[in-house]
Enzyme design. Sequence first.
Site, short mmCIF file in Angstrom:
data_model
loop_
_atom_site.label_atom_id
_atom_site.label_comp_id
_atom_site.label_asym_id
_atom_site.label_seq_id
_atom_site.Cartn_x
_atom_site.Cartn_y
_atom_site.Cartn_z
N LYS A 54 0.54 -1.01 0.07
CA LYS A 54 -0.21 0.17 0.26
C LYS A 54 0.95 1.23 0.03
O LYS A 54 0.85 2.54 -0.69
CB LYS A 54 -1.20 -0.38 1.29
CG LYS A 54 -2.73 -0.72 0.89
CD LYS A 54 -2.73 -1.42 2.37
CE LYS A 54 -3.28 -2.32 1.65
NZ LYS A 54 -3.88 -2.84 3.40
N GLN A 98 -4.85 -2.24 9.47
CA GLN A 98 -4.88 -3.35 8.88
C GLN A 98 -4.99 -4.05 9.90
O GLN A 98 -5.14 -4.55 10.78
CB GLN A 98 -3.16 -3.05 9.24
CG GLN A 98 -3.42 -5.22 7.65
CD GLN A 98 -3.69 -4.80 6.15
OE1 GLN A 98 -3.72 -3.64 5.96
NE2 GLN A 98 -3.93 -5.55 5.71
N ASP A 121 -10.89 2.85 4.57
CA ASP A 121 -11.63 1.03 4.63
C ASP A 121 -13.17 1.18 4.39
O ASP A 121 -14.08 0.06 3.86
CB ASP A 121 -10.92 0.29 6.05
CG ASP A 121 -9.88 -0.94 5.05
OD1 ASP A 121 -10.06 -0.52 4.57
OD2 ASP A 121 -9.56 -0.38 6.37
N1 GUN Z 1 -7.08 -7.06 5.73
C1 GUN Z 1 -6.90 -7.12 5.22
N2 GUN Z 1 -7.87 -7.45 4.38
C2 GUN Z 1 -8.22 -5.81 4.49
C3 GUN Z 1 -8.69 -4.00 4.75
O1 GUN Z 1 -8.66 -4.44 3.21
N3 GUN Z 1 -8.25 -3.10 5.68
C4 GUN Z 1 -7.95 -3.46 6.37
N4 GUN Z 1 -7.73 -2.55 6.93
N5 GUN Z 1 -7.38 -4.53 6.82
C5 GUN Z 1 -7.19 -5.85 5.86
#
Ligand code: GUN
Length: 288
Positions: A54, A98, A121
Amino acid sequence: MPAKIIDGKAIAADLREKIAADVAEFHASTSVTPHLVAILVGDDQASAVYVRNKEADCAKVGIKSTLHRLPAETTQADLLELIQSLNHYPDVHGILCQLPLPAQIDEQTILDSIDPSKDVDAFHPENVGRIAQGRPRFLPCTPHGCQHLLIASGIETKGAHAVVLGRSEIVGKPLAMMLMQRGAGGDATVTICHSRTKGLSEITRQADILIAAIGKTKFVTADMVKPGAAVIDVGINRDESTGKLVGDVDYEALLDVASAITPVPGGVGPMTRAMLLRNTLTAAKLSR
Ligand code: GUN
């Protein structure tokens, strides 16, 4: 005719180019650089890779990113305190914590604590509610990525029977809402199936569009798919014997049945990451 392979990598690259241009235009008119803060708690290897990717994506499109790495024994109170300070910091536009979080931390409490206007998100209940009402602020990244793949590949959702396998809060449930909504990438007739669904194959065989988001390797076999259906594979599973990433569908077998299919890797995954960038830009615009 073998299925058309939907190239998520290429579609995501196109999207990133567009986002980079939009970020540059936004910066030119406001002098603001969109800023995403990611929080990583603990030592989960997969999470560390996701967060690193990311950050690299942000750099590609001109978005600033900051990573807060916290130890696995971080308390819920400490994490809440960090999020509260980020909520109030005007230079921070997007906050992503995350998942998964260590056991001593309640995920919902944390997600609820993120300022909804910085919730890139789209996991906060206010944002989920807005999606349910058809007036989203942000769309959740993976469902939005799936929807964009359908649109970019010319797969008509209007009037189609879309069957979503999986009822998770992150993918299945919001995606079903989005496919049902009016407009581009929507207007579908939607069925959601899950682990308790009876007569699963009978239902999946009715799908014009089948979306697999259940997290089980090769769960969707050729006999579960109507010839000519479009198949979107959200699964990211590690094949125990080969160590390779595989999806929720039996990709090789479905190549001769589906009209279009996403590979794993290189399908939905890159789209999820691109949509996070778009949401971060949206959050920066909202802050003005
Ligand atoms: N862990 C796995 N996928 C995601 C996501 O799309 N967002 C977040 N914050 N954590 C994740």
